[in-house]
Design a protein around this motif. Structure first.
Motif, PDB file in Angstrom:
ATOM      1  N   ARG A  39       0.831  -1.213   0.000  1.00  0.00           N
ATOM      2  CA  ARG A  39       0.000   0.000   0.000  1.00  0.00           C
ATOM      3  C   ARG A  39       0.859   1.254   0.000  1.00  0.00           C
ATOM      4  N   VAL A  40       1.914   1.255   0.784  1.00  0.00           N
ATOM      5  CA  VAL A  40       2.813   2.412   0.839  1.00  0.00           C
ATOM      6  C   VAL A  40       3.514   2.615  -0.498  1.00  0.00           C
TER       7      VAL A  40
ATOM      8  N   GLY B 272      -0.398   4.789  -1.204  1.00  0.00           N
ATOM      9  CA  GLY B 272      -1.552   4.843  -0.318  1.00  0.00           C
ATOM     10  C   GLY B 272      -2.831   4.307  -0.919  1.00  0.00           C
TER      11      GLY B 272
ATOM     12  N   ASN C  60      -3.513  -4.885  -3.402  1.00  0.00           N
ATOM     13  CA  ASN C  60      -2.622  -4.877  -2.238  1.00  0.00           C
ATOM     14  C   ASN C  60      -2.659  -6.233  -1.544  1.00  0.00           C
TER      15      ASN C  60
END
Length: 106
Positions: free
Chosen positions: A31-32, A36, A42
């Motif tokens: 996700r990072v 985001g 993910n």
């Protein structure tokens, strides 16, 4: 006899803890890396990394097979059971399924 049951329970708890920690960590990392964005990919990518990580002692072929198996299983679960997903308003992710709203950190 109870000592044997206890030893099996502890071993099972450790393996579930390792799997859960690996999946959570790789899901968050994915996700990072993706800026985001929160969607089904993910979980799929996080599952692939988890499968590779948990099979690391078996070498590259075992890691590839583990990654493929975990990612495929996660994908199938998502296809058959689906996720409602969420919405992204002004950079804040809102999960429609659990009524969860993420707060931005400053």
């Amino acid at each position: 006899r109870m000592g044997n049951v206890n030893a099996k329970a502890v071993a099972s708890a450790k393996s579930w803890a390792q799997l859960s920690a690996a999946f959570s960590g790789f899901h968050a990392l994915t996700r990072v890396v993706r800026g985001g964005r929160e969607d089904r990919w993910n979980g799929i990518v996080g599952s692939a990394f988890t499968g590779a990580y948990l099979n690391r002692q078996g070498g590259p072929q075992a890691m590839l097979q583990g990654a493929t198996t975990y990612a495929s299983f996660t994908y199938m679960l998502d296809v058959f059971f689906g996720t409602k997903g969420g919405s992204n308003k002004d950079g804040v992710f809102i999960d429609d399924q659990f009524q969860y709203q993420e707060q931005q950190l400053n």
